[in-house]
Design a protein around this motif. Structure first.
Motif, PDB file in Angstrom:
ATOM      1  N   UNK A  75      64.839  34.057  27.199  1.00 49.04           N
ATOM      2  CA  UNK A  75      65.960  34.762  26.583  1.00 49.04           C
ATOM      3  C   UNK A  75      65.509  35.562  25.359  1.00 49.04           C
ATOM      4  N   UNK A  76      64.635  34.989  24.543  1.00 46.58           N
ATOM      5  CA  UNK A  76      64.148  35.693  23.358  1.00 46.58           C
ATOM      6  C   UNK A  76      63.438  36.985  23.748  1.00 46.58           C
ATOM      7  N   UNK A  77      62.588  36.921  24.753  1.00 49.09           N
ATOM      8  CA  UNK A  77      61.861  38.112  25.195  1.00 49.09           C
ATOM      9  C   UNK A  77      62.819  39.142  25.782  1.00 49.09           C
ATOM     10  N   UNK A  78      63.809  38.691  26.532  1.00 48.87           N
ATOM     11  CA  UNK A  78      64.801  39.620  27.091  1.00 48.87           C
ATOM     12  C   UNK A  78      65.586  40.331  25.992  1.00 48.87           C
ATOM     13  N   UNK A  79      66.006  39.588  24.979  1.00 48.12           N
ATOM     14  CA  UNK A  79      66.768  40.182  23.867  1.00 48.12           C
ATOM     15  C   UNK A  79      65.900  41.181  23.112  1.00 48.12           C
ATOM     16  N   UNK A  80      64.677  40.801  22.827  1.00 43.83           N
ATOM     17  CA  UNK A  80      63.783  41.696  22.083  1.00 43.83           C
ATOM     18  C   UNK A  80      63.469  42.956  22.889  1.00 43.83           C
ATOM     19  N   UNK A  81      63.254  42.787  24.173  1.00 41.89           N
ATOM     20  CA  UNK A  81      62.995  43.946  25.030  1.00 41.89           C
ATOM     21  C   UNK A  81      64.199  44.882  25.041  1.00 41.89           C
ATOM     22  N   UNK A  82      65.388  44.313  25.144  1.00 48.39           N
ATOM     23  CA  UNK A  82      66.609  45.128  25.163  1.00 48.39           C
ATOM     24  C   UNK A  82      66.771  45.899  23.856  1.00 48.39           C
TER      25      UNK A  82
ATOM     26  N   UNK B 264      64.397  46.737  21.760  1.00 46.12           N
ATOM     27  CA  UNK B 264      63.325  47.744  21.682  1.00 46.12           C
ATOM     28  C   UNK B 264      63.636  48.936  22.579  1.00 46.12           C
ATOM     29  N   UNK B 265      64.206  48.667  23.722  1.00 49.09           N
ATOM     30  CA  UNK B 265      64.552  49.738  24.654  1.00 49.09           C
ATOM     31  C   UNK B 265      65.667  50.615  24.082  1.00 49.09           C
ATOM     32  N   UNK B 266      66.621  49.997  23.426  1.00 55.71           N
ATOM     33  CA  UNK B 266      67.754  50.730  22.852  1.00 55.71           C
ATOM     34  C   UNK B 266      67.362  51.526  21.612  1.00 55.71           C
ATOM     35  N   UNK B 267      66.378  51.020  20.889  1.00 58.12           N
ATOM     36  CA  UNK B 267      65.964  51.612  19.620  1.00 58.12           C
ATOM     37  C   UNK B 267      67.093  51.627  18.603  1.00 58.12           C
TER      38      UNK B 267
ATOM     39  N   UNK C  75      77.605  41.755  22.615  1.00 57.49           N
ATOM     40  CA  UNK C  75      77.139  42.851  23.471  1.00 57.49           C
ATOM     41  C   UNK C  75      75.836  42.484  24.171  1.00 57.49           C
ATOM     42  N   UNK C  76      74.892  41.907  23.430  1.00 59.43           N
ATOM     43  CA  UNK C  76      73.623  41.486  24.032  1.00 59.43           C
ATOM     44  C   UNK C  76      73.856  40.392  25.063  1.00 59.43           C
TER      45      UNK C  76
ATOM     46  N   UNK D 255      55.509  43.849  22.238  1.00 59.08           N
ATOM     47  CA  UNK D 255      56.831  44.089  22.801  1.00 59.08           C
ATOM     48  C   UNK D 255      56.927  45.508  23.348  1.00 59.08           C
ATOM     49  N   UNK D 256      56.296  46.452  22.674  1.00 61.16           N
ATOM     50  CA  UNK D 256      56.302  47.837  23.156  1.00 61.16           C
ATOM     51  C   UNK D 256      55.651  47.937  24.531  1.00 61.16           C
ATOM     52  N   UNK D 257      54.594  47.174  24.739  1.00 60.61           N
ATOM     53  CA  UNK D 257      53.934  47.176  26.048  1.00 60.61           C
ATOM     54  C   UNK D 257      54.821  46.532  27.107  1.00 60.61           C
ATOM     55  N   UNK D 258      55.533  45.492  26.758  1.00 63.50           N
ATOM     56  CA  UNK D 258      56.464  44.859  27.697  1.00 63.50           C
ATOM     57  C   UNK D 258      57.510  45.881  28.130  1.00 63.50           C
ATOM     58  N   UNK D 259      58.040  46.630  27.176  1.00 67.10           N
ATOM     59  CA  UNK D 259      59.049  47.650  27.482  1.00 67.10           C
ATOM     60  C   UNK D 259      58.461  48.710  28.411  1.00 67.10           C
ATOM     61  N   UNK D 260      57.252  49.146  28.142  1.00 74.18           N
ATOM     62  CA  UNK D 260      56.613  50.164  28.990  1.00 74.18           C
ATOM     63  C   UNK D 260      56.378  49.670  30.413  1.00 74.18           C
TER      64      UNK D 260
END
Length: 138
Positions: free
Chosen positions: A9-16, A18-21, A28-29, A125-130
């Motif tokens: 869940x932590x990784x999903x929230x952080x990815x979301x 980061x994706x939203x900027x 909402x999350x 985290x940026x790499x996870x998003x990519x």
């Protein structure tokens, strides 16, 4: 090395985030990631205390990344959620064990664990998003 649903869940929230900027509210999350709001309400303060997230109350408030996604590693997230020894424990033992040289699994697990920890420490985290598609099923 046992990872819990909290780490996922932590990784999903952080990815979301980061994706939203931009920031987002906990409700909402929780809704967009299908995470129970109460669960997320306990996870966010933990990540905020670690300096990974920041929160802001009031108008324009919400949950935000505290640092750029390039400065947050997967290893840091895991150790924040699971504890500092989470990546050291042997996955073959029922009781947490950091590895004993006389154990027959030590020569197998120890080098592998070191490579996994190195990989997680180098993966931001940026790499996870990519690497993930926004429509990818979680």
């Amino acid at each position: 090395m046992r990872l819990t649903l909290s780490t996922k869940y932590a990784i999903l929230v952080l990815e979301e985030l980061a994706r939203r900027e931009e920031g987002a509210s906990i409700p909402e999350l929780a809704s967009s990631l299908d995470i129970p709001q109460a669960y997320l309400g306990k996870l966010v303060p933990l990540l905020a205390r670690a300096g990974i997230l920041r929160t802001q109350r009031g108008r324009g408030g919400g949950v935000f990344l505290a640092r750029p996604a390039e400065a947050i590693t997967v290893k840091e997230v895991i150790e924040t959620v699971e504890g500092p020894t989470a990546l050291q424990d042997c996955p073959f033992d029922l009781i947490p064990c950091p590895g004993k040289p006389d154990c027959p699994l030590y020569p197998i697990w120890d080098p592998l664990r070191n490579r996994i920890v190195e990989f997680l420490g180098a993966t931001t985290l940026a790499e996870v998003v990519r690497r993930t598609s926004p429509k990818e099923e979680r």
